[in-house]
Enzyme design. Structure first.
Site, short mmCIF file in Angstrom:
data_model
loop_
_atom_site.label_atom_id
_atom_site.label_comp_id
_atom_site.label_asym_id
_atom_site.label_seq_id
_atom_site.Cartn_x
_atom_site.Cartn_y
_atom_site.Cartn_z
N ARG A 1 3.95 11.14 -2.05
CA ARG A 1 3.79 10.76 -0.65
C ARG A 1 5.03 11.15 0.15
NH1 ARG A 1 4.32 4.82 1.98
NH2 ARG A 1 3.64 5.42 4.05
N TYR B 1 10.39 9.86 1.51
CA TYR B 1 10.52 8.93 0.39
C TYR B 1 11.16 9.54 -0.86
CZ TYR B 1 7.43 6.19 3.30
OH TYR B 1 6.90 5.50 4.34
N ASN C 1 8.61 -4.99 -0.43
CA ASN C 1 8.34 -3.82 0.40
C ASN C 1 6.84 -3.84 0.66
OD1 ASN C 1 7.86 -1.38 1.61
ND2 ASN C 1 9.23 -0.23 0.27
N ARG D 1 12.22 5.62 12.49
CA ARG D 1 10.94 6.30 12.32
C ARG D 1 10.05 6.07 13.54
NH1 ARG D 1 8.48 5.58 6.72
NH2 ARG D 1 7.22 7.30 7.53
N HIS E 1 13.05 -1.64 2.35
CA HIS E 1 12.35 -0.40 2.71
C HIS E 1 13.15 0.78 2.21
CE1 HIS E 1 9.51 -2.53 5.22
NE2 HIS E 1 10.53 -3.24 5.67
N ALA F 1 3.06 -0.50 5.05
CA ALA F 1 2.57 -0.61 6.43
C ALA F 1 2.20 -2.04 6.81
CB ALA F 1 1.37 0.32 6.63
N PRO G 1 0.79 -1.23 0.00
CA PRO G 1 0.00 0.00 0.00
C PRO G 1 0.82 1.28 0.00
CG PRO G 1 -0.91 -1.57 1.55
CD PRO G 1 0.38 -2.14 1.06
N ASN G 2 0.34 2.23 -0.76
CA ASN G 2 0.83 3.61 -0.84
C ASN G 2 2.13 3.77 -1.63
OD1 ASN G 2 -1.33 4.83 0.65
ND2 ASN G 2 -0.43 3.90 2.48
N GLU H 1 13.50 -8.55 2.29
CA GLU H 1 12.63 -7.44 2.71
C GLU H 1 13.36 -6.13 2.42
OE1 GLU H 1 10.62 -5.71 6.84
OE2 GLU H 1 11.71 -7.61 6.88
#
Length: 152
Positions: free
Chosen positions: A23, A28, A79, A112, A105, A82, A15-16, A103
């Site tokens: 965003r 990012y 990725n 964060r 990011h 959330a 998502p996103n 994984e």
């Protein structure tokens, strides 16, 4: 070097991530999702890895893609956005993997908000790369290439 049988590497985004460039540019950056796709495909070519990049806003669709990867023995760069922090269903699907899983990011999730520090994906992945912007993806693809090279 290519994946056995010419199988592709799936680069899956949750998502996103389709909103990159719009965003939270302070987190990012300003590069777009299209830029990310181009970067991953280019890095794949350099490594001899056919790369297919996908993005979804839906947990179920992401899980279906993971099932596809498991059934076809496809390596995954993931990725999950959330979903990284709470999707036990995604983690359960990833436990069935039959090929490397890295994984990834864009941001350093450990630097964060507190809820982002915990990943339910990390314990079932071969490794995690975070905090290097889009370069995290090229590093993840290099890691997959290395894992494939080292596998019997």
């Amino acid at each position: 070097m290519s994946t056995p049988g010419g199988r592709r590497v799936l680069v899956l985004n949750g998502p996103n991530l389709g909103r990159l460039g719009k965003r939270e540019p302070s987190v990012y950056g300003t590069a777009t999702y299209a830029d990310l796709v181009e970067l991953c495909e280019s890095a794949g070519k350099e490594l001899g890895l056919p790369v297919e990049v996908r993005q979804t806003e839906y947990e179920g669709e992401l899980i279906t893609w993971v099932h596809e990867a498991c059934d076809e023995g496809l390596p995954v760069v993931l990725n999950a956005g959330a979903l990284t922090h709470y999707s036990l269903a995604l983690m359960d699907a990833l436990k069935m993997r039959t090929a490397p899983l890295v994984e990834v990011h864009i941001s350093n999730i450990a630097a964060r908000e507190g809820f982002r520090h915990e990943s339910v994906i990390t314990p079932v992945a071969d490794g995690i790369i975070a905090g290097f912007g889009f370069t995290s993806y090229t590093l993840a693809l290099r890691a997959v290439a290395g894992l494939l090279k080292d596998s019997p």
